[in-house]
Design a protein around this motif. Structure first.
Motif, PDB file in Angstrom:
ATOM      1  N   GLY A 308      -1.077  -4.700   9.240  1.00 17.95           N
ATOM      2  CA  GLY A 308      -0.428  -4.885   7.945  1.00 17.95           C
ATOM      3  C   GLY A 308      -0.186  -3.562   7.242  1.00 17.95           C
ATOM      4  N   PHE A 309      -1.160  -2.660   7.320  1.00 19.22           N
ATOM      5  CA  PHE A 309      -1.018  -1.338   6.689  1.00 19.22           C
ATOM      6  C   PHE A 309       0.150  -0.573   7.303  1.00 19.22           C
ATOM      7  CE2 PHE A 309      -1.787   3.232   6.915  1.00 19.22           C
ATOM      8  CZ  PHE A 309      -1.928   3.557   5.575  1.00 19.22           C
ATOM      9  N   ILE A 310       0.227  -0.558   8.619  1.00 17.48           N
ATOM     10  CA  ILE A 310       1.277   0.204   9.306  1.00 17.48           C
ATOM     11  C   ILE A 310       2.663  -0.307   8.920  1.00 17.48           C
ATOM     12  CG2 ILE A 310       2.296   0.697  11.575  1.00 17.48           C
ATOM     13  CD1 ILE A 310      -0.632   0.699  12.661  1.00 17.48           C
ATOM     14  N   PHE A 311       2.833  -1.643   8.940  1.00 17.53           N
ATOM     15  CA  PHE A 311       4.141  -2.209   8.602  1.00 17.53           C
ATOM     16  C   PHE A 311       4.457  -2.044   7.118  1.00 17.53           C
ATOM     17  CE2 PHE A 311       4.043  -4.113  12.773  1.00 17.53           C
ATOM     18  CZ  PHE A 311       5.391  -4.216  13.101  1.00 17.53           C
ATOM     19  N   PHE A 312       3.442  -2.226   6.274  1.00 13.16           N
ATOM     20  CA  PHE A 312       3.683  -2.065   4.838  1.00 13.16           C
ATOM     21  C   PHE A 312       4.017  -0.618   4.499  1.00 13.16           C
ATOM     22  CE2 PHE A 312       2.208  -1.041   0.538  1.00 13.16           C
ATOM     23  CZ  PHE A 312       3.004  -1.916  -0.200  1.00 13.16           C
ATOM     24  N   ALA A 313       3.270   0.328   5.079  1.00  8.19           N
ATOM     25  CA  ALA A 313       3.519   1.748   4.811  1.00  8.19           C
ATOM     26  C   ALA A 313       4.922   2.149   5.257  1.00  8.19           C
ATOM     27  CB  ALA A 313       2.470   2.604   5.517  1.00  8.19           C
ATOM     28  N   LEU A 344       1.829   2.298  -4.437  1.00  7.82           N
ATOM     29  CA  LEU A 344       0.369   2.357  -4.556  1.00  7.82           C
ATOM     30  C   LEU A 344      -0.185   1.102  -5.223  1.00  7.82           C
ATOM     31  CD1 LEU A 344      -2.293   3.898  -4.306  1.00  7.82           C
ATOM     32  CD2 LEU A 344      -1.739   5.066  -6.447  1.00  7.82           C
ATOM     33  N   LEU A 345       0.477   0.637  -6.280  1.00  9.14           N
ATOM     34  CA  LEU A 345       0.029  -0.573  -6.966  1.00  9.14           C
ATOM     35  C   LEU A 345       0.032  -1.777  -6.021  1.00  9.14           C
ATOM     36  CD1 LEU A 345       1.814  -0.296 -10.449  1.00  9.14           C
ATOM     37  CD2 LEU A 345      -0.625  -0.005  -9.967  1.00  9.14           C
ATOM     38  N   PHE A 346       1.087  -1.903  -5.225  1.00 10.19           N
ATOM     39  CA  PHE A 346       1.148  -2.989  -4.259  1.00 10.19           C
ATOM     40  C   PHE A 346       0.014  -2.870  -3.233  1.00 10.19           C
ATOM     41  CE2 PHE A 346       5.547  -3.987  -5.563  1.00 10.19           C
ATOM     42  CZ  PHE A 346       5.483  -5.373  -5.525  1.00 10.19           C
ATOM     43  N   GLY A 347      -0.238  -1.637  -2.779  1.00 15.85           N
ATOM     44  CA  GLY A 347      -1.310  -1.418  -1.812  1.00 15.85           C
ATOM     45  C   GLY A 347      -2.662  -1.810  -2.363  1.00 15.85           C
ATOM     46  N   PHE A 352      -6.054  -2.808   0.411  1.00 12.71           N
ATOM     47  CA  PHE A 352      -6.351  -1.723   1.345  1.00 12.71           C
ATOM     48  C   PHE A 352      -7.509  -0.880   0.799  1.00 12.71           C
ATOM     49  CE2 PHE A 352      -1.626  -2.045   2.342  1.00 12.71           C
ATOM     50  CZ  PHE A 352      -1.824  -2.761   3.514  1.00 12.71           C
ATOM     51  N   PRO A 353      -8.356  -0.354   1.672  1.00 11.29           N
ATOM     52  CA  PRO A 353      -9.480   0.475   1.208  1.00 11.29           C
ATOM     53  C   PRO A 353      -8.984   1.776   0.569  1.00 11.29           C
ATOM     54  CG  PRO A 353      -9.329   0.510   3.604  1.00 11.29           C
ATOM     55  CD  PRO A 353      -8.377  -0.542   3.139  1.00 11.29           C
ATOM     56  N   PRO A 354      -9.802   2.413  -0.280  1.00 11.48           N
ATOM     57  CA  PRO A 354      -9.374   3.617  -1.003  1.00 11.48           C
ATOM     58  C   PRO A 354      -8.824   4.726  -0.114  1.00 11.48           C
ATOM     59  CG  PRO A 354     -11.415   2.803  -1.909  1.00 11.48           C
ATOM     60  CD  PRO A 354     -11.142   1.970  -0.698  1.00 11.48           C
ATOM     61  N   VAL A 355      -9.446   4.965   1.040  1.00 13.96           N
ATOM     62  CA  VAL A 355      -8.966   6.024   1.931  1.00 13.96           C
ATOM     63  C   VAL A 355      -7.556   5.716   2.417  1.00 13.96           C
ATOM     64  CG1 VAL A 355      -9.335   7.184   4.133  1.00 13.96           C
ATOM     65  CG2 VAL A 355     -11.289   6.677   2.665  1.00 13.96           C
ATOM     66  N   ALA A 356      -7.323   4.474   2.778  1.00 11.86           N
ATOM     67  CA  ALA A 356      -5.983   4.071   3.221  1.00 11.86           C
ATOM     68  C   ALA A 356      -4.978   4.178   2.082  1.00 11.86           C
ATOM     69  CB  ALA A 356      -6.025   2.638   3.754  1.00 11.86           C
ATOM     70  N   LEU A 357      -5.406   3.885   0.862  1.00  8.57           N
ATOM     71  CA  LEU A 357      -4.512   3.975  -0.295  1.00  8.57           C
ATOM     72  C   LEU A 357      -4.076   5.418  -0.561  1.00  8.57           C
ATOM     73  CD1 LEU A 357      -6.313   1.498  -2.726  1.00  8.57           C
ATOM     74  CD2 LEU A 357      -4.065   1.172  -1.656  1.00  8.57           C
ATOM     75  N   GLY A 443      -8.467   0.696  -9.590  1.00  9.29           N
ATOM     76  CA  GLY A 443      -8.115  -0.574  -8.965  1.00  9.29           C
ATOM     77  C   GLY A 443      -7.062  -1.321  -9.764  1.00  9.29           C
ATOM     78  N   ALA A 444      -6.717  -2.514  -9.315  1.00  2.97           N
ATOM     79  CA  ALA A 444      -5.696  -3.326  -9.972  1.00  2.97           C
ATOM     80  C   ALA A 444      -6.336  -4.575 -10.560  1.00  2.97           C
ATOM     81  CB  ALA A 444      -4.600  -3.698  -8.975  1.00  2.97           C
ATOM     82  N   SER A 445      -5.540  -5.324 -11.287  1.00  2.00           N
ATOM     83  CA  SER A 445      -6.031  -6.549 -11.905  1.00  2.00           C
ATOM     84  C   SER A 445      -4.941  -7.606 -11.852  1.00  2.00           C
ATOM     85  CB  SER A 445      -6.425  -6.279 -13.366  1.00  2.00           C
ATOM     86  OG  SER A 445      -5.261  -5.951 -14.119  1.00  2.00           O
ATOM     87  N   PRO A 446      -5.302  -8.891 -12.011  1.00  2.00           N
ATOM     88  CA  PRO A 446      -4.297  -9.954 -12.033  1.00  2.00           C
ATOM     89  C   PRO A 446      -3.277  -9.760 -13.158  1.00  2.00           C
ATOM     90  CG  PRO A 446      -6.500 -10.871 -11.756  1.00  2.00           C
ATOM     91  CD  PRO A 446      -6.674  -9.421 -12.063  1.00  2.00           C
ATOM     92  N   GLU A 447      -3.731  -9.151 -14.276  1.00  2.00           N
ATOM     93  CA  GLU A 447      -2.822  -8.923 -15.401  1.00  2.00           C
ATOM     94  C   GLU A 447      -1.681  -7.981 -15.009  1.00  2.00           C
ATOM     95  OE1 GLU A 447      -6.124  -8.675 -15.608  1.00  2.00           O
ATOM     96  OE2 GLU A 447      -6.553 -10.487 -16.792  1.00  2.00           O
TER      97      GLU A 447
END
Length: 538
Positions: A308-313, A344-347, A352-357, A443-447
């Motif tokens: 998923g990371f590879i295709f999303f990136a 980045l927000l989508f990631g 995705f873990p912080p390192v991947a982000l 991090g992100a939030s539902p809002e």
């Protein structure tokens, strides 16, 4: 004047002196870009500086220097310095600064490798797509117009030089008083519909707090609008590439409109563009895989998340490039930082873990700047070579510019490799990297997700209403994402003046207005460059 456009052979970048000169100017451009982006957070447009250097060289009374009276050799110099500047600062240093600022120094080299590969793919794609229906040479590409008019004025002199000089003087004075003269100039030559929405977006960004007590940036309204507009723009681009056009496109109010680009007059066919986009996406997939492997995140994610990371990136980099390119072509600005922030927000929301982000943000940020900058450079060459009247000569000259740009990007890579550690040892990283890192840590939030979803709807509607030729949704979102003070008034004033002058004088006013606009943009670029250098020294 040396009328090389009437000759069969375009000057080659591989002439010994030309190659050395362009490498030297490339190194200078890369250092300037890195120094200013780390101290001030911006990247200066050095294309006009390169053109001026070439003009000065041409005045040296030595035979080898006199060759640089050729506007095409001057064009290669400006291509070299601008490519190296944006390549080193935007495509390389900003991406590698993210893992460093995050405290994961072991990821700097993997990120540099991935960013460098992405930058080269970026440039290749623009070269393959330039003068196609997606990115026609007849598009605005305002900084490219400014550089071309500066070179032509220096070559021809006369009224053209006088008009450009007046425009440049006004541009410098206006910039001194904090007026965005680039915005004013772009309004003279761009798509009126797109730029009107750009100006409205700029106005809302500047006055949303004092007028409505709402911050469109902090509430992610601007980002949501860009997501909606970007999705529709991507669909429109797909339809343009994969569907045959049976009806002639309707022309609109801009005098250099992309809608008016008939495929028979374009040098890149739909088929070529389609193949280029397909190969580009595959290339981004490979780069994403390389980053994942050498970055060590393979062991930090499950197989499903890794795929998923590879295709999303890859998809994010691909979309980022197209959106940045569209904005750059129509407005002269490319919101690369902001669009990478959306990725980045989508990631973060995907999980995705912080390192991947950190790697994702860097990879996304690396795409777009080289694409946009090469578009500006090729537009300059297109004008200097006669606006495509001699197709064979245009293609030969374009190829020389492309090779020059690729050499300059190579110079940028080597310059960054040998100097980035010195900047990081002093804790000098581009300011935008700290924003990316703080977002990853927060991090992100539902809002946030809900805000993005809600405001994506009007962005999509605007983009649908304007269609692919006007790009009003993308340009409106671009305005919302840019915080240049009072640029909105410059755009609106420029559009009003342009409409009034065209109604009074007709089409005969278009060329003088274009030259004046080039002067405004050149004056703004010159003032910004020297002001940045002065601040940097202080």
């Amino acid at each position: 004047m040396e009328q090389e456009q009437n000759e069969k052979k375009h000057p080659s970048i591989f002439e010994p002196f030309a190659l050395v000169l362009n490498i030297v100017t490339g190194v200078i451009g890369a250092i300037i870009g890195m120094q200013i982006v780390t101290t001030l957070g911006v990247t200066p447009n050095t294309a006009i500086i390169g053109a001026l250097v070439a003009m000065l060289i041409a005045r040296i009374p030595v035979a080898i220097f006199k060759k640089y009276r050729s506007v095409h050799r001057q064009n290669l110099v400006q291509t070299s310095i601008s490519s190296a500047t944006f390549g080193a600062a935007n495509s390389l240093l900003i991406p590698i600064g993210i893992p460093f600022a995050m405290g994961t120094k072991e990821l700097v080299v993997p990120m540099l490798i991935g960013a460098a590969l992405a930058m080269f793919v970026d440039a290749v794609l623009l070269y393959k797509l330039f003068d196609s229906k997606l990115f026609p040479a007849s598009g605005t590409w305002a900084p490219g117009v400014a550089t071309a008019e500066s070179i032509l004025a220096g070559d021809k002199g006369g009224k053209r030089a006088g008009l450009l000089g007046i425009g440049t003087g006004i541009g410098v004075i206006g910039s001194y008083f904090h007026i965005s003269m680039s915005a004013f100039g772009v309004a003279f030559i761009g798509n009126i519909w797109a730029l009107s929405m750009f100006g409205i977006g700029l106005m809302i960004r500047q006055y949303s707090v004092p007028w409505f007590n709402i911050d469109v940036n902090k509430l992610y309204i601007a980002h949501g609008v860009m997501i909606g507009a970007g999705i529709v723009a991507l669909i429109q681009a797909g339809l343009l590439i994969f569907k045959k056009q049976t009806n002639n496109p309707k022309p609109s109010l801009g005098h250099q409109e992309t809608a008016a680009a008939d495929e028979t007059n374009l040098s890149r066919s739909i088929g070529e563009a389609r193949r280029s986009l397909g190969l580009g996406f595959v290339a981004y997939l490979v780069i994403a895989l390389i980053i994942a492997v050498i970055g060590g995140i393979v062991t930090k994610m499950s197989l499903g998340m890794l795929i998923g990371f590879i295709f999303f990136a890859a998809f994010a980099a691909f979309v980022h490039e197209l959106i940045v390119g569209i904005a750059a072509m129509h407005s002269g600005w490319f919101p690369a930082f902001a669009v990478a922030f959306i990725t980045l927000l989508f990631g973060i929301m995907i999980g995705f873990p912080p390192v991947a982000l950190a790697l994702l943000a860097g990879f996304s940020a690396a795409t777009g700047p080289a694409f946009a900058d090469m578009g500006y450079d090729l537009k300059t060459g297109y004008i200097l070579r006669g606006n495509g009247e001699d197709r064979e000569y245009e293609l030969k000259g374009r190829k020389q510019q492309y090779i020059t740009g690729m050499i300059a990007f190579g110079v940028a890579v080597l310059t960054v490799v040998f100097t980035y550690n010195g900047y990081f040892m002093q804790n000098l990283v581009p300011p935008i990297d700290k924003v990316y890192v703080s977002t990853i840590k927060a991090g992100a939030s539902p809002e946030i997700a809900m805000q993005l979803l809600i405001w994506a709807i009007p962005g999509a509607i605007f983009q649908l209403l304007g269609g692919p030729s006007r790009q009003i949704g993308v340009l409106f979102a671009t305005g919302l994402l840019i915080s240049t003070p009072n640029a909105c008034w410059a755009v609106i004033a420029g559009i009003l003046i342009r409409v009034i002058v065209l109604k009074m004088k007709g089409k005969e006013a278009e060329t003088p207005m274009s030259i004046l606009a080039a002067g405004f943009i050149a004056g703004d670029a010159l003032f910004s460059f020297f002001n940045s250098v002065f601040k940097m020294k202080k």
